[in-house]
Design an enzyme around this catalytic site. Structure first.
Site, PDB file in Angstrom:
ATOM      1  N   ASP A 115       8.255  -6.388 -13.688  1.00 50.85           N
ATOM      2  CA  ASP A 115       8.342  -7.575 -12.827  1.00 50.85           C
ATOM      3  C   ASP A 115       8.281  -7.136 -11.361  1.00 50.85           C
ATOM      4  OD1 ASP A 115      11.778  -7.450 -13.740  1.00 50.85           O
ATOM      5  OD2 ASP A 115      11.020  -6.946 -11.760  1.00 50.85           O
ATOM      6  N   HIS A 130       5.699   1.638 -15.880  1.00 49.14           N
ATOM      7  CA  HIS A 130       5.112   0.927 -17.020  1.00 49.14           C
ATOM      8  C   HIS A 130       4.218  -0.223 -16.574  1.00 49.14           C
ATOM      9  CE1 HIS A 130       8.666   2.652 -19.495  1.00 49.14           C
ATOM     10  NE2 HIS A 130       7.696   3.537 -19.322  1.00 49.14           N
TER      11      HIS A 130
HETATM   12  C1  BV8 Z   1       3.400   7.517 -24.279  1.00 48.36           C
HETATM   13  C2  BV8 Z   1       5.722  -2.276 -20.760  1.00 48.36           C
HETATM   14  C3  BV8 Z   1       1.748   9.117 -24.825  1.00 48.36           C
HETATM   15  C4  BV8 Z   1       5.286  -3.219 -21.850  1.00 48.36           C
HETATM   16  C5  BV8 Z   1       7.119  -0.646 -21.889  1.00 48.36           C
HETATM   17  C6  BV8 Z   1       9.146   8.663 -31.247  1.00 48.36           C
HETATM   18  C7  BV8 Z   1      10.123   9.366 -30.552  1.00 48.36           C
HETATM   19  C8  BV8 Z   1      10.101   9.463 -29.165  1.00 48.36           C
HETATM   20  C9  BV8 Z   1       9.097   8.851 -28.446  1.00 48.36           C
HETATM   21  C10 BV8 Z   1       8.148   8.158 -29.134  1.00 48.36           C
HETATM   22  C11 BV8 Z   1       8.153   8.057 -30.513  1.00 48.36           C
HETATM   23  N1  BV8 Z   1       7.084   7.318 -30.877  1.00 48.36           N
HETATM   24  C12 BV8 Z   1       6.396   6.933 -29.781  1.00 48.36           C
HETATM   25  C13 BV8 Z   1       7.032   7.465 -28.730  1.00 48.36           C
HETATM   26  C14 BV8 Z   1       6.629   7.349 -27.347  1.00 48.36           C
HETATM   27  C15 BV8 Z   1       7.016   5.963 -26.845  1.00 48.36           C
HETATM   28  C16 BV8 Z   1       8.514   5.773 -26.904  1.00 48.36           C
HETATM   29  O1  BV8 Z   1       9.240   6.292 -26.092  1.00 48.36           O
HETATM   30  N2  BV8 Z   1       8.948   4.978 -27.894  1.00 48.36           N
HETATM   31  C17 BV8 Z   1      10.374   4.763 -28.056  1.00 48.36           C
HETATM   32  C18 BV8 Z   1      10.628   3.265 -28.316  1.00 48.36           C
HETATM   33  C19 BV8 Z   1      10.872   5.595 -29.230  1.00 48.36           C
HETATM   34  N3  BV8 Z   1       6.555   5.950 -25.478  1.00 48.36           N
HETATM   35  C20 BV8 Z   1       5.297   5.538 -25.228  1.00 48.36           C
HETATM   36  O2  BV8 Z   1       4.534   5.106 -26.057  1.00 48.36           O
HETATM   37  C21 BV8 Z   1       4.864   5.693 -23.785  1.00 48.36           C
HETATM   38  N4  BV8 Z   1       3.577   6.318 -23.761  1.00 48.36           N
HETATM   39  O3  BV8 Z   1       4.266   8.195 -24.760  1.00 48.36           O
HETATM   40  O4  BV8 Z   1       2.096   7.873 -24.237  1.00 48.36           O
HETATM   41  C22 BV8 Z   1       0.374   9.378 -24.390  1.00 48.36           C
HETATM   42  C23 BV8 Z   1       0.145  10.426 -23.518  1.00 48.36           C
HETATM   43  C24 BV8 Z   1      -1.161  10.706 -23.154  1.00 48.36           C
HETATM   44  C25 BV8 Z   1      -2.213   9.899 -23.604  1.00 48.36           C
HETATM   45  C26 BV8 Z   1      -1.952   8.811 -24.445  1.00 48.36           C
HETATM   46  C27 BV8 Z   1      -0.654   8.540 -24.844  1.00 48.36           C
HETATM   47  C28 BV8 Z   1       4.725   4.347 -23.130  1.00 48.36           C
HETATM   48  C29 BV8 Z   1       6.061   3.671 -23.062  1.00 48.36           C
HETATM   49  C30 BV8 Z   1       5.954   2.410 -22.229  1.00 48.36           C
HETATM   50  C31 BV8 Z   1       6.095   1.204 -23.119  1.00 48.36           C
HETATM   51  N5  BV8 Z   1       6.057  -0.003 -22.299  1.00 48.36           N
HETATM   52  N6  BV8 Z   1       7.033  -1.716 -21.102  1.00 48.36           N
HETATM   53  C32 BV8 Z   1       6.037  -4.506 -21.816  1.00 48.36           C
HETATM   54  O5  BV8 Z   1       6.879  -4.699 -20.918  1.00 48.36           O
HETATM   55  O6  BV8 Z   1       5.771  -5.340 -22.694  1.00 48.36           O
HETATM   56  S1  BV8 Z   1       8.635  -0.085 -22.340  1.00 48.36           S
HETATM   57  C33 BV8 Z   1       9.842  -1.282 -22.118  1.00 48.36           C
HETATM   58  O7  BV8 Z   1      11.049  -0.779 -22.713  1.00 48.36           O
HETATM   59  C34 BV8 Z   1      10.257  -1.486 -20.689  1.00 48.36           C
HETATM   60  O8  BV8 Z   1       9.242  -1.326 -19.753  1.00 48.36           O
HETATM   61  C35 BV8 Z   1      11.328  -0.473 -20.456  1.00 48.36           C
HETATM   62  O9  BV8 Z   1      10.862   0.554 -19.689  1.00 48.36           O
HETATM   63  C36 BV8 Z   1      11.528   0.135 -21.771  1.00 48.36           C
HETATM   64  C37 BV8 Z   1      12.949   0.554 -21.988  1.00 48.36           C
HETATM   65  O10 BV8 Z   1      13.773  -0.518 -21.847  1.00 48.36           O
HETATM   66  P1  BV8 Z   1      14.957  -0.493 -20.754  1.00 48.36           P
HETATM   67  O11 BV8 Z   1      14.370  -0.699 -19.415  1.00 48.36           O
HETATM   68  O12 BV8 Z   1      15.827   0.688 -20.918  1.00 48.36           O
HETATM   69  O13 BV8 Z   1      15.662  -1.794 -21.205  1.00 48.36           O
HETATM   70  P2  BV8 Z   1      16.537  -1.980 -22.507  1.00 48.36           P
HETATM   71  O14 BV8 Z   1      16.511  -3.431 -22.856  1.00 48.36           O
HETATM   72  O15 BV8 Z   1      16.179  -0.967 -23.543  1.00 48.36           O
HETATM   73  O16 BV8 Z   1      17.982  -1.612 -21.980  1.00 48.36           O
HETATM   74  C38 BV8 Z   1      18.563  -2.449 -20.998  1.00 48.36           C
HETATM   75  C39 BV8 Z   1      19.792  -1.724 -20.531  1.00 48.36           C
HETATM   76  O17 BV8 Z   1      20.355  -2.471 -19.456  1.00 48.36           O
HETATM   77  C40 BV8 Z   1      20.852  -1.611 -21.598  1.00 48.36           C
HETATM   78  O18 BV8 Z   1      21.382  -0.291 -21.585  1.00 48.36           O
HETATM   79  C41 BV8 Z   1      21.930  -2.613 -21.153  1.00 48.36           C
HETATM   80  O19 BV8 Z   1      23.234  -2.177 -21.468  1.00 48.36           O
HETATM   81  C42 BV8 Z   1      21.721  -2.609 -19.677  1.00 48.36           C
HETATM   82  N7  BV8 Z   1      22.102  -3.869 -19.009  1.00 48.36           N
HETATM   83  C43 BV8 Z   1      22.090  -5.123 -19.520  1.00 48.36           C
HETATM   84  N8  BV8 Z   1      22.477  -6.004 -18.569  1.00 48.36           N
HETATM   85  C44 BV8 Z   1      22.706  -5.282 -17.434  1.00 48.36           C
HETATM   86  C45 BV8 Z   1      22.462  -3.925 -17.712  1.00 48.36           C
HETATM   87  N9  BV8 Z   1      22.617  -2.950 -16.795  1.00 48.36           N
HETATM   88  C46 BV8 Z   1      23.011  -3.323 -15.561  1.00 48.36           C
HETATM   89  N10 BV8 Z   1      23.268  -4.610 -15.213  1.00 48.36           N
HETATM   90  C47 BV8 Z   1      23.120  -5.604 -16.116  1.00 48.36           C
HETATM   91  N11 BV8 Z   1      23.379  -6.883 -15.777  1.00 48.36           N
END
Ligand code: BV8
Ligand code: ZN
Length: 260
Positions: A115, A130
């Site tokens: 955003d 991202h």
């Molecule tokens: C890549 C855009 C390689 C899209 C997003 C197995 C093991 C490990 C890794 C992998 C695996 N299999 C695949 C992977 C890699 C994968 C990955 O990490 N998967 C995870 C799920 C296991 N990663 C990828 O695929 C990345 N690319 O690796 O490419 C490559 C290299 C070369 C060539 C080709 C390929 C790409 C990852 C990007 C994905 N896109 N977003 C969209 O928005 O639709 S990710 C998406 O989730 C968000 O952008 C964000 O970044 C991400 C994580 O979420 P968070 O931001 O942490 O948010 P979340 O909800 O999880 O947590 C919120 C937190 O806030 C909580 O802790 C909560 O307590 C807290 N909170 C709540 N309220 C508040 C607060 N904190 C403060 N104040 C509050 N009020």
């Protein structure tokens, strides 16, 4: 800089004071924000909470190229709804505090968020790791899509919607976000790595620390001598590795870091 946990017990005021002191002493601060940074602006996070995006949608169903190829109308409908939700949202006091802090100290914002709430509060975002929801481009030829989108009521639930057609090739227009399995934008990644390597303090706000490679940035910073602070109401995958964990939310906490 170390904070012996014993003297910081669970006294939130003491933690806030220690965090503010650390910020004011820092030479180069990098803020790494996640979806939790946008939560108090009404933008659902990805995990946790019954209104989290993922609780109703499976990311592997929607935030992937495979999903787009299988059903672009389903994926575009979800993103169009999210674009409308962001447009209707406002930055909160935490966003504004980060913009104000940058006038007091060298502070750079690196975000996982797609955003523009940091920008609308006045922050200059060094890297959108991202991508950006509103950076629309043709899935087929890559041309940027600048035409205004037809109105979408943010109160309407997500629904299947045909993606806009590319003016150049007639292909389907996609959001400019990084899908799972896609590489991060090279420049954004490089400048984020350079920033955290140079930082002496990294403030992690609102991320579960589960998505790679972004989740590796705090540890990289620490290996290069930075102090890690974390603001999150829940412990995350990063909490065990930070120097100071502040169990609170972004909107009330970040303004407390401003100089008195
Ligand atoms: C890549 C855009 C390689 C899209 C997003 C197995 C093991 C490990 C890794 C992998 C695996 N299999 C695949 C992977 C890699 C994968 C990955 O990490 N998967 C995870 C799920 C296991 N990663 C990828 O695929 C990345 N690319 O690796 O490419 C490559 C290299 C070369 C060539 C080709 C390929 C790409 C990852 C990007 C994905 N896109 N977003 C969209 O928005 O639709 S990710 C998406 O989730 C968000 O952008 C964000 O970044 C991400 C994580 O979420 P968070 O931001 O942490 O948010 P979340 O909800 O999880 O947590 C919120 C937190 O806030 C909580 O802790 C909560 O307590 C807290 N909170 C709540 N309220 C508040 C607060 N904190 C403060 N104040 C509050 N009020
Ligand atoms: Zn095209």
């Amino acid at each position: 800089m170390s904070f012996s946990r014993s003297n910081l017990s669970d006294d939130l005021a003491a933690i806030a004071a220690a965090a503010r002191d650390a910020m004011l002493r820092a030479r180069h601060v990098v803020v790494l924000s996640g979806a939790g940074m946008s939560a108090q602006s009404g933008i659902a996070t990805f995990r946790g909470g019954d209104d989290s995006l993922w609780s109703r949608f499976d990311p592997q169903q929607l935030a992937t190229e495979q999903a787009w190829r299988r059903d672009a109308a389903l994926v575009w409908g979800w993103y169009r709804w999210r674009i409308a939700r962001v447009a209707a949202a406002q930055p909160h006091a935490g966003h504004h505090a980060l913009a104000a802090l940058a006038t007091h100290m060298p502070l750079q914002v690196v975000t996982q968020n797609v955003d523009d709430l940091h920008e609308r509060a006045g922050s200059e975002v060094l890297a959108h790791l991202h991508g950006r929801l509103d950076a629309l481009r043709c899935f087929d030829c890559g041309r940027a899509h600048a035409d205004p989108l037809p109105h979408y009521d943010p109160a309407d639930p997500p629904q299947r919607l045909a993606p806009p057609a590319c003016a150049q090739c007639g292909g389907q227009v996609r959001p400019g976000v990084v899908w799972f399995g896609e590489a991060l934008p090279e420049t954004a990644w490089q400048v984020a790595v350079q920033a955290v390597v140079a930082a002496d303090l990294v403030l992690v706000v609102g991320t579960s620390g589960l998505v790679q490679p972004a989740a590796g940035l705090p540890a990289l910073a620490r290996r290069n001598g930075a102090t890690l602070l974390e603001i999150n109401p829940e412990r995350s995958a990063l909490t065990a590795g930070v120097d100071l964990y502040w169990p609170t939310t972004a909107a009330p906490a970040l303004p407390q870091l401003l100089p008195a």
